[in-house]
Design a protein around this motif. Sequence first.
Motif, PDB file in Angstrom:
ATOM      1  N   PRO A 126       3.540   4.529 -31.182  1.00  0.00           N
ATOM      2  CA  PRO A 126       3.829   5.546 -32.237  1.00  0.00           C
ATOM      3  C   PRO A 126       2.459   6.046 -32.611  1.00  0.00           C
ATOM      4  CG  PRO A 126       4.514   3.203 -32.872  1.00  0.00           C
ATOM      5  CD  PRO A 126       3.970   3.214 -31.539  1.00  0.00           C
ATOM      6  N   ASP A 127       1.370   5.564 -32.321  1.00  0.00           N
ATOM      7  CA  ASP A 127       0.073   6.084 -32.402  1.00  0.00           C
ATOM      8  C   ASP A 127      -0.498   6.934 -31.187  1.00  0.00           C
ATOM      9  OD1 ASP A 127       0.064   4.893 -35.069  1.00  0.00           O
ATOM     10  OD2 ASP A 127      -0.909   3.050 -34.175  1.00  0.00           O
ATOM     11  N   GLU A 128      -0.308   6.366 -30.042  1.00  0.00           N
ATOM     12  CA  GLU A 128      -0.889   7.048 -28.977  1.00  0.00           C
ATOM     13  C   GLU A 128       0.128   7.745 -28.037  1.00  0.00           C
ATOM     14  OE1 GLU A 128      -3.479   4.511 -26.652  1.00  0.00           O
ATOM     15  OE2 GLU A 128      -3.592   2.976 -28.368  1.00  0.00           O
ATOM     16  N   GLY A 129       1.296   7.711 -28.352  1.00  0.00           N
ATOM     17  CA  GLY A 129       2.413   8.604 -27.666  1.00  0.00           C
ATOM     18  C   GLY A 129       2.648   7.753 -26.297  1.00  0.00           C
ATOM     19  N   VAL A 130       3.043   8.234 -25.350  1.00  0.00           N
ATOM     20  CA  VAL A 130       3.445   7.712 -24.052  1.00  0.00           C
ATOM     21  C   VAL A 130       2.070   7.020 -23.434  1.00  0.00           C
ATOM     22  CG1 VAL A 130       4.401   7.834 -21.667  1.00  0.00           C
ATOM     23  CG2 VAL A 130       5.248   9.302 -23.495  1.00  0.00           C
ATOM     24  N   ASP A 157       0.847  -1.351  -0.100  1.00  0.00           N
ATOM     25  CA  ASP A 157       0.034   0.134  -0.212  1.00  0.00           C
ATOM     26  C   ASP A 157       1.027   1.138   0.056  1.00  0.00           C
ATOM     27  OD1 ASP A 157      -2.164  -1.501   0.078  1.00  0.00           O
ATOM     28  OD2 ASP A 157      -2.833  -1.415   2.001  1.00  0.00           O
ATOM     29  N   GLU A 158       2.105   1.006   0.347  1.00  0.00           N
ATOM     30  CA  GLU A 158       2.885   2.396   0.439  1.00  0.00           C
ATOM     31  C   GLU A 158       3.763   2.662  -0.778  1.00  0.00           C
ATOM     32  OE1 GLU A 158       3.095   4.072   2.965  1.00  0.00           O
ATOM     33  OE2 GLU A 158       1.614   2.732   3.966  1.00  0.00           O
ATOM     34  N   GLY A 159       3.635   1.864  -2.060  1.00  0.00           N
ATOM     35  CA  GLY A 159       4.223   2.169  -3.349  1.00  0.00           C
ATOM     36  C   GLY A 159       3.628   1.648  -4.380  1.00  0.00           C
ATOM     37  N   THR A 160       4.066   2.308  -5.544  1.00  0.00           N
ATOM     38  CA  THR A 160       3.539   1.633  -7.176  1.00  0.00           C
ATOM     39  C   THR A 160       4.699   1.845  -7.859  1.00  0.00           C
ATOM     40  OG1 THR A 160       2.913   3.884  -7.725  1.00  0.00           O
ATOM     41  CG2 THR A 160       1.164   2.700  -6.555  1.00  0.00           C
ATOM     42  N   LEU A 161       4.488   0.740  -8.889  1.00  0.00           N
ATOM     43  CA  LEU A 161       5.523   0.661  -9.962  1.00  0.00           C
ATOM     44  C   LEU A 161       4.679   0.924 -11.286  1.00  0.00           C
ATOM     45  CD1 LEU A 161       8.563  -1.448 -10.275  1.00  0.00           C
ATOM     46  CD2 LEU A 161       7.011  -1.194 -12.183  1.00  0.00           C
ATOM     47  N   HIS A 162       5.048   1.845 -12.050  1.00  0.00           N
ATOM     48  CA  HIS A 162       4.569   1.944 -13.670  1.00  0.00           C
ATOM     49  C   HIS A 162       5.635   1.991 -14.667  1.00  0.00           C
ATOM     50  CE1 HIS A 162       1.663   3.879 -10.785  1.00  0.00           C
ATOM     51  NE2 HIS A 162       0.514   3.784 -11.694  1.00  0.00           N
ATOM     52  N   ARG A 163       5.239   1.315 -15.700  1.00  0.00           N
ATOM     53  CA  ARG A 163       6.380   1.499 -16.823  1.00  0.00           C
ATOM     54  C   ARG A 163       5.607   2.460 -17.865  1.00  0.00           C
ATOM     55  NH1 ARG A 163       8.419  -3.662 -20.415  1.00  0.00           N
ATOM     56  NH2 ARG A 163       9.007  -2.307 -22.171  1.00  0.00           N
ATOM     57  N   LEU A 164       6.551   3.178 -18.271  1.00  0.00           N
ATOM     58  CA  LEU A 164       6.151   4.112 -19.470  1.00  0.00           C
ATOM     59  C   LEU A 164       6.721   3.384 -21.054  1.00  0.00           C
ATOM     60  CD1 LEU A 164       7.122   7.433 -18.021  1.00  0.00           C
ATOM     61  CD2 LEU A 164       4.995   6.593 -17.795  1.00  0.00           C
TER      62      LEU A 164
END
Length: 136
Positions: free
Chosen positions: A111-115, A100-107
Motif C-alpha cells: 500500500p505504501d510502495e506500490g508494486v 542460469d537459463e531462467g528466473t522467477l519473480h513474484r509481484l
Amino acid sequence: MIVKPDKNIPMIFFKNERIPLKHLGEGMYRVFHIILALVNAKNGFLLIDEFENGLHYTVQPKVWELIFKLAKELNVQVFATTHSKDCVEGFHAVWESQEDEGTLHRLDNDPDEGVIVMPYNCELVAYALDRSGEIR
C-alpha cells in the motif's frame, strides 16, 4: 464425393498418419501457439499470460522444457504469468537443471510502495514448494 483437405489446417504427423491439430484438444492448440509465437519472436521477447491455460498440470514440465530449449536456440526472452502452483512446480522441475537459463519473480502490492518485485532463486522456490509456501 471427394473432399480435398484444407491446406490451411494445421496437421500433426503421427505414425504416418495426418491428424488435424483441432482433433487433439485445447492443450495441443495451446502448445502449437506457444511454439509459433516463440519462432516469430526470434531474437526478441515473448509474453505468455496465464501460462497454464489449457494445459494439464502433468504436461506443463514438458512444455517448459520445450520453451527453455527453443528460447535458447532462438534467442528469445520469455515472460510468463501464472496464478497456478502446478505451473510453478512444472517450471521449477525444468529450471533446477538449468538455473542460469531462467528466473522467477513474484509481484506483490504494498500500500505504501506500490508494486514490489521479489526475486526467487531455485533453492528458495524448492523450499517454498516443499512447505506449501505462497510463491505465485
